[in-house]
Design a protein around this motif. Sequence first.
Motif, short mmCIF file in Angstrom:
data_model
loop_
_atom_site.label_atom_id
_atom_site.label_comp_id
_atom_site.label_asym_id
_atom_site.label_seq_id
_atom_site.Cartn_x
_atom_site.Cartn_y
_atom_site.Cartn_z
N GLY A 165 0.79 -1.22 0.00
CA GLY A 165 0.00 0.00 0.00
C GLY A 165 0.82 1.27 0.00
N ASP A 166 0.14 2.32 -0.34
CA ASP A 166 0.66 3.67 -0.18
C ASP A 166 -0.09 4.35 0.94
N GLY A 167 -0.77 3.56 1.77
CA GLY A 167 -1.57 4.13 2.83
C GLY A 167 -2.81 4.81 2.33
N ALA A 168 -3.20 4.53 1.09
CA ALA A 168 -4.36 5.19 0.49
C ALA A 168 -5.11 4.18 -0.37
N SER A 169 -6.42 4.37 -0.46
CA SER A 169 -7.23 3.47 -1.27
C SER A 169 -8.40 4.24 -1.88
N VAL A 170 -8.99 3.66 -2.91
CA VAL A 170 -10.16 4.25 -3.56
C VAL A 170 -11.22 3.16 -3.71
N SER A 171 -12.47 3.57 -3.86
CA SER A 171 -13.55 2.61 -4.09
C SER A 171 -14.05 2.77 -5.52
N LEU A 172 -14.37 1.66 -6.16
CA LEU A 172 -14.91 1.64 -7.51
C LEU A 172 -16.24 0.90 -7.49
N THR A 173 -17.28 1.56 -7.99
CA THR A 173 -18.61 0.97 -8.02
C THR A 173 -19.28 1.27 -9.36
N ARG A 214 -14.45 13.50 -4.64
CA ARG A 214 -13.30 13.73 -3.75
C ARG A 214 -13.71 14.77 -2.72
N GLY A 215 -14.04 14.31 -1.52
CA GLY A 215 -14.54 15.23 -0.51
C GLY A 215 -15.86 15.81 -0.96
N ASN A 216 -15.93 17.15 -1.03
CA ASN A 216 -17.15 17.80 -1.50
C ASN A 216 -17.06 18.23 -2.96
N GLN A 217 -16.06 17.72 -3.66
CA GLN A 217 -15.90 18.03 -5.08
C GLN A 217 -16.31 16.84 -5.93
N VAL A 218 -16.91 17.13 -7.08
CA VAL A 218 -17.34 16.08 -7.99
C VAL A 218 -16.88 16.44 -9.40
N GLY A 219 -16.29 15.49 -10.09
CA GLY A 219 -15.91 15.66 -11.49
C GLY A 219 -16.44 14.49 -12.30
N GLY A 239 -9.35 7.95 -0.47
CA GLY A 239 -10.76 8.19 -0.24
C GLY A 239 -11.56 8.56 -1.48
N ASP A 240 -10.90 8.67 -2.64
CA ASP A 240 -11.64 8.95 -3.87
C ASP A 240 -12.68 7.87 -4.11
N ARG A 241 -13.87 8.30 -4.56
CA ARG A 241 -14.93 7.36 -4.91
C ARG A 241 -15.16 7.47 -6.42
N ILE A 242 -15.00 6.36 -7.11
CA ILE A 242 -15.11 6.33 -8.57
C ILE A 242 -16.36 5.55 -8.93
N PHE A 243 -17.23 6.19 -9.69
CA PHE A 243 -18.50 5.56 -10.07
C PHE A 243 -18.63 5.57 -11.58
N VAL A 244 -18.87 4.40 -12.15
CA VAL A 244 -19.05 4.26 -13.60
C VAL A 244 -20.51 3.97 -13.88
#
Length: 377
Positions: A165-173, A214-219, A239-244
């Motif tokens: 790890g890099d001490g960081a993770s993201v979720s993909l849904t 990302r937090g309160n930002q959405v792209g 903590g990035d959340r990636i949604f397809v």
Amino acid sequence: MTHLTKRAAKAALLLALTVSLAGCGLPRSGPNKKEIFAGSVLREGDAFIVSVNDQVTRATAVQPALGFSSSFTTAGTLGSDTINAGDVLGLTIYENVESGLLSATGMNMSQLAEVQVDGDGFIFVPYAGRVKAAGNSPEAIRRIITEKLDSQTPDPQVMVTRVAGDGASVSLTGAISGQGVYPIERPTRTLSSMIARAGGVAIAPDIARIKVVRGNQVGEIWFNDLFSNPQNDIALRNGDRIFVEEDTRSYTALGATGTQSRVAFDSQELSALEAIAQVGGLNPALADPTGVFIMRNEPAEIAASVLGRSDLVGAQRMVYVLDLTEPNGMFMARDFIIRDSDTVYVTEAPFSQWSKTVSALTGVATSADSLNTLAGN
């Protein structure tokens, strides 16, 4: 009853049925051109009816604005040598004595295979105590541990490696082959590499949209734009959340088309010609190619540009007219862009209504003959 009287009765019955038929109206798929034009603001309605030309196609060629803000695009990739909370480290300590502080009897080396950095960013090393790991490189941590052990064992040699790890993770849904939580590692620091790590998108790339929270930002971007524009391949953060998701836009096809239904977009951009083709084209037995209408509620700024006016307030009802029989009619239909929630309506040809009238009258005449025969009996 004489033959003449029978003929008169038959004619009267036919006339009565014809009048009745005219009063009831013939079946049809919707309004005709005359009725649509009657809805113009220039007459008795509240819609602006506009013939499509080059200026109209340019003014209405508006697509959903998708993209990442500068806070996404300017973020650098996470450093491969920076330790973060949650990382797992491997420590190997060599001591220049046979029986050292940490090593077993007869050995001068000890190994701590998996030491996890806690939530506050520290690790614990026997005889060295709590060591600040988060924010430091493995080399910096090595020096800190060496300094703390140096006063307790002669000439200690320390090796520090990152195990996971890099001490960081993201979720993909969403519409992705492998939904889940993934660590940000050296090969998966960017959006495209992380999606590839999860098995790629599970829907057609042309209609796939990627949203990053990302937090309160959405792209949000189109999946294909991830590769056509390298700037969209953003660096990921913990903590990035990636949604397809599949494109949710659609239009409604009505009238003399091959299919009358609500139709999902099958590409990022959809022209009027492609929309008609998508539902099976014009019905050759019914359609009037001079009466192809696209109906939508147009934002005031676009309606003002189309109409050349500056007094419009709020969304305007617009009806765009395509005549496919004109010399450039097919080109106009190819260039006119369909937008979400549009209604594509094709009127029936006058000949179609005439054919229905003839068929109806033929049926009336047949019915009259039957009734006359019954009356004669």
